[in-house]
Enzyme design. Structure first.
Site, mmCIF file in Angstrom:
data_model
loop_
_atom_site.group_PDB
_atom_site.id
_atom_site.type_symbol
_atom_site.label_atom_id
_atom_site.label_comp_id
_atom_site.label_asym_id
_atom_site.label_seq_id
_atom_site.Cartn_x
_atom_site.Cartn_y
_atom_site.Cartn_z
ATOM 1 N N HIS A 239 1.562 5.116 -1.990
ATOM 2 C CA HIS A 239 1.118 6.163 -2.911
ATOM 3 C C HIS A 239 2.356 6.846 -3.492
ATOM 4 O O HIS A 239 3.110 7.484 -2.754
ATOM 5 C CB HIS A 239 0.229 7.181 -2.199
ATOM 6 C CG HIS A 239 -1.037 6.600 -1.660
ATOM 7 N ND1 HIS A 239 -2.181 6.487 -2.422
ATOM 8 C CD2 HIS A 239 -1.334 6.073 -0.447
ATOM 9 C CE1 HIS A 239 -3.137 5.927 -1.694
ATOM 10 N NE2 HIS A 239 -2.650 5.662 -0.489
ATOM 11 N N LEU A 240 2.557 6.712 -4.786
ATOM 12 C CA LEU A 240 3.722 7.303 -5.447
ATOM 13 C C LEU A 240 3.382 8.579 -6.208
ATOM 14 O O LEU A 240 4.281 9.246 -6.726
ATOM 15 C CB LEU A 240 4.379 6.277 -6.388
ATOM 16 C CG LEU A 240 4.980 5.057 -5.689
ATOM 17 C CD1 LEU A 240 5.593 4.096 -6.703
ATOM 18 C CD2 LEU A 240 6.012 5.459 -4.648
ATOM 19 N N ASP B 56 0.821 2.548 3.804
ATOM 20 C CA ASP B 56 -0.061 3.623 3.352
ATOM 21 C C ASP B 56 0.735 4.919 3.223
ATOM 22 O O ASP B 56 0.267 6.004 3.594
ATOM 23 C CB ASP B 56 -1.256 3.809 4.285
ATOM 24 C CG ASP B 56 -2.372 4.654 3.659
ATOM 25 O OD1 ASP B 56 -2.250 5.010 2.469
ATOM 26 O OD2 ASP B 56 -3.342 4.975 4.377
ATOM 27 N N HIS C 203 2.437 14.346 0.724
ATOM 28 C CA HIS C 203 1.652 15.511 0.313
ATOM 29 C C HIS C 203 2.557 16.728 0.203
ATOM 30 O O HIS C 203 3.498 16.892 0.985
ATOM 31 C CB HIS C 203 0.532 15.810 1.316
ATOM 32 C CG HIS C 203 -0.600 14.839 1.280
ATOM 33 N ND1 HIS C 203 -1.376 14.655 0.146
ATOM 34 C CD2 HIS C 203 -1.094 13.992 2.213
ATOM 35 C CE1 HIS C 203 -2.301 13.743 0.402
ATOM 36 N NE2 HIS C 203 -2.148 13.324 1.649
ATOM 37 N N HIS D 57 -5.759 -0.824 5.577
ATOM 38 C CA HIS D 57 -5.575 -0.053 6.821
ATOM 39 C C HIS D 57 -6.673 -0.268 7.873
ATOM 40 O O HIS D 57 -7.431 0.659 8.207
ATOM 41 C CB HIS D 57 -5.414 1.431 6.518
ATOM 42 C CG HIS D 57 -6.266 1.992 5.423
ATOM 43 N ND1 HIS D 57 -7.627 1.818 5.348
ATOM 44 C CD2 HIS D 57 -5.952 2.758 4.352
ATOM 45 C CE1 HIS D 57 -8.108 2.437 4.296
ATOM 46 N NE2 HIS D 57 -7.102 3.014 3.663
ATOM 47 N N HIS E 43 0.845 -1.202 0.000
ATOM 48 C CA HIS E 43 0.000 0.000 0.000
ATOM 49 C C HIS E 43 0.880 1.251 0.000
ATOM 50 O O HIS E 43 1.183 1.819 1.044
ATOM 51 C CB HIS E 43 -0.894 -0.015 1.241
ATOM 52 C CG HIS E 43 -2.018 0.969 1.202
ATOM 53 N ND1 HIS E 43 -3.262 0.698 1.723
ATOM 54 C CD2 HIS E 43 -2.104 2.231 0.724
ATOM 55 C CE1 HIS E 43 -4.051 1.749 1.571
ATOM 56 N NE2 HIS E 43 -3.347 2.701 0.968
ATOM 57 N N ASP F 125 -8.689 2.856 -3.309
ATOM 58 C CA ASP F 125 -8.233 3.415 -2.034
ATOM 59 C C ASP F 125 -8.308 4.938 -2.010
ATOM 60 O O ASP F 125 -7.920 5.620 -2.953
ATOM 61 C CB ASP F 125 -6.808 2.987 -1.729
ATOM 62 C CG ASP F 125 -6.353 3.498 -0.378
ATOM 63 O OD1 ASP F 125 -7.004 3.139 0.618
ATOM 64 O OD2 ASP F 125 -5.380 4.254 -0.313
#
Length: 425
Positions: free
Chosen positions: A58-59, A303, A307, A230, A56, A150
Site C-alpha cells: 500500500h503506497l 501487506d 498509517h 494474506h 501486496h 483489497d
C-alpha cells in the site's frame, strides 16, 4: 552507467564467486574476475539474491500522502531489498481507471527506486457493485494484470465470477481479500479464547475460509487465475491444499506478521497489532509456516500498510488496521525459515514475479540477466527503530525487536538504489 564488480559473494547460498555488473545486466560470473573500470564491492560473507518482489504493497498515493507516497514507499522497499512492488488500489481516488493506474505507474518511474506495478480495483470505488474498467487498465501504459479490492472482499459471487471470466482473456489475476463481511461485522480481533477474555468482538476464521472455498470453485469452473491475499488460518491452508491437488489455478500469500505474531499481542491493546485479517493463534502460525515451506502458500507478501499517527495512536476500536512491512520482511523470513536461501528466493522473488508477470525480476543473478538483485549480510543483527525507517509512517509491530539480516545493497537494472545499507537517493 557505472560498472560494479561484486567480489566473493554467495549467489543464493552457493559457493563464493564474483559478479560483474555492466550496462544494466550481469555481464560475467566466476572467481577472480577483473574489470579496471568497475567500482569494487567486497561482498565477503554476503548472499546475493534476485531482487525481492512484493505482490501486496500500500503506497497510499494519491490521496493519503500524509501516510506514504510512492517515493517514500519505494525507498522503504529498496532498503528492504525489493526491486519491484505491486501497489494496491485502495487509494483516493481509487485506482479503478486507466488514468489513476497510469498516475501511480509514472510516479514509480519518476522515483526510480523500484519498479512500481499498479494493481487495479476489481469494482468501481471498491464498492462491490459493478466491475471497474479492467480492460482499459490492462491496455493502459501501466499494463495492469492483477486486480484486487483489497481491504474489501468481492463478496457477490456473481460479480466475482464475471471478474474471473473477464481477466481470463488476457491472463489476468483476481487477488481476493477473503472475508465474508456478514461474519465480521464489528470485529476487532481473531475470534477465540483471547477475544473472549478481552471482551472484543471476534473475526472468525471461517469468514476467510468460506470465501476461499467459494472462490477456488469459481476459479475452477471458469478456468481462470485466482490469488488469495494474506492467508491467515490453518483451515484456509487445507482448502488451498485441496484446490491445488485438483489443479485449480490458485496461488496464495502469507504476510510476515502472520508468520511470527499471534492474537496474544492484542492483550496489550496496542493498536499497532490491529490488522486485517487479524493475528491468529499459535497453531495457525505453525500451519502457515508449514504451508509456506511445502508450497501450498506460494509467496511472502508484506501487506505494507502505513498509517498516519492519528489513525494508529488512538483507542483500539477506532484504529485503522495495518502494519509496516517492507523494511523488515526479509529479516522476518530469515527468523522464521532460517538461511534457506533458495526457498527465500523462491517465496520472495521468483514466485511473486511469475504471478505478476514481471519480466526481468525474480531471476537469479547469472550472465545476461538484468541486474535486479540484493546483497544480504546474514550474520548481522539489527534493532528495529521506528524513527529510522524510510516510511512516512511508524506503525511497525517490530519496534525495538532484534532481527537477523541486513540489506547491504540493492541494484535495479545495474544501478544501486542502496549501498552500505543506505538509500542512494
Amino acid at each position: 552507467m557505472t560498472a560494479y564488480l561484486v567480489r566473493n559473494v554467495s549467489v543464493v547460498g552457493g559457493a563464493p564467486t564474483d559478479l560483474l555488473i555492466r550496462d544494466g545486466a550481469v555481464a560475467e560470473t566466476g572467481a577472480g574476475l577483473t574489470a579496471p573500470d568497475a567500482t569494487v564491492i567486497d561482498a565477503t560473507g554476503l548472499v546475493a539474491l534476485p531482487g525481492l518482489v512484493d505482490l501486496h504493497t500500500h503506497l497510499r498515493e494519491p490521496g493519503r500522502e500524509d501516510a506514504e507516497t510512492v517515493e517514500s514507499g519505494s525507498r522503504a522497499a529498496a532498503l528492504g531489498g525489493y526491486t519491484a512492488v505491486c501497489a494496491m488500489a485502495n487509494t483516493s481516488p481509487v485506482a479503478d481507471t486507466a488514468g489513476v493506474v497510469e498516475q501511480v505507474w509514472r510516479l514509480g518511474r519518476e522515483a526510480g527506486l523500484v519498479d512500481v506495478q499498479p494493481i487495479g480495483a476489481v469494482t468501481v470505488g471498491l464498492a462491490g457493485e459493478r466491475l471497474a474498467e479492467l480492460g482499459a487498465m490492462a491496455d493502459s501504459a501501466a499494463r495492469v494484470r492483477i486486480f484486487s479490492d483489497d481491504g474489501h472482499c468481492v463478496a457477490d459471487p456473481k460479480l466475482m465470477r464475471r471478474a474471473l471470466e473477464y481477466v481470463k482473456a488476457f491472463d489476468g489475476v483476481i487477488a481476493q481479500h477473503a472475508e465474508e463481511p456478514r461474519l465480521t461485522e464489528g470485529a476487532q480481533m481473531h475470534e477465540g479464547e483471547v477475544s473472549t477474555r478481552l471482551g472484543l468482538t471476534g473475526w472468525p476464521a471461517v469468514a476467510e475460509e468460506a470465501i476461499i472455498a467459494r472462490d477456488v470453485l469459481l476459479a475452477e469452473h471458469v478456468g481462470s487465475r485466482l490469488h488469495i491475499c494474506h492467508v491467515s488460518t490453518a483451515g484456509s491452508v487445507e482448502v488451498l491444499r485441496h484446490a491445488k491437488a485438483r489443479g485449480v489455478k490458485v496461488t496464495a500469500e502469507v504476510t510476515p506478521h502472520h508468520l511470527l505474531l499471534t492474537d496474544e499481542k492484542a492483550a496489550t491493546y496496542d493498536p499497532v497489532y490491529k490488522v486485517n485479517p487479524p493475528l491468529r493463534t499459535a497453531s495457525d502460525v505453525t500451519a502457515l509456516r508449514a504451508a509456506l515451506a511445502d508450497g501450498v502458500i506460494d509467496i511472502i507478501a508484506t501487506d505494507h500498510a502505513p498509517h498516519a499517527v492519528e489513525d494508529k495512536e488512538c483507542e483500539w476500536a477506532y484504529a485503522r488496521p495495518g502494519m509496516l512491512g517492507l523494511e523488515t520482511a526479509l529479516s522476518i523470513a530469515l527468523d522464521v525459515l532460517g538461511p534457506q536461501w533458495d526457498l527465500i528466493a523462491e517465496r520472495m522473488s521468483r514466485a511473486p514475479a511469475r504471478i505478476a508477470g514481471l519480466d526481468g525480476h525474480g531471476v537469479d543473478p547469472a550472465p545476461g540477466v538484468p541486474a535486479n538483485l540484493t546483497l544480504v549480510d546474514p550474520a548481522a543483527r539489527r534493532v528495529i527503530e521506528p524513527a529510522e525507517l524510510a516510511s512516512r509512517s511508524r506503525n511497525t509491530p517490530y519496534a525495538r525487536m532484534t532481527l537477523p539480516g541486513r540489506i547491504v545493497a540493492t541494484f535495479l537494472r545495474g544501478e544501486p538504489t542502496v549501498l552500505d545499507g543506505k538509500a542512494v537517493k
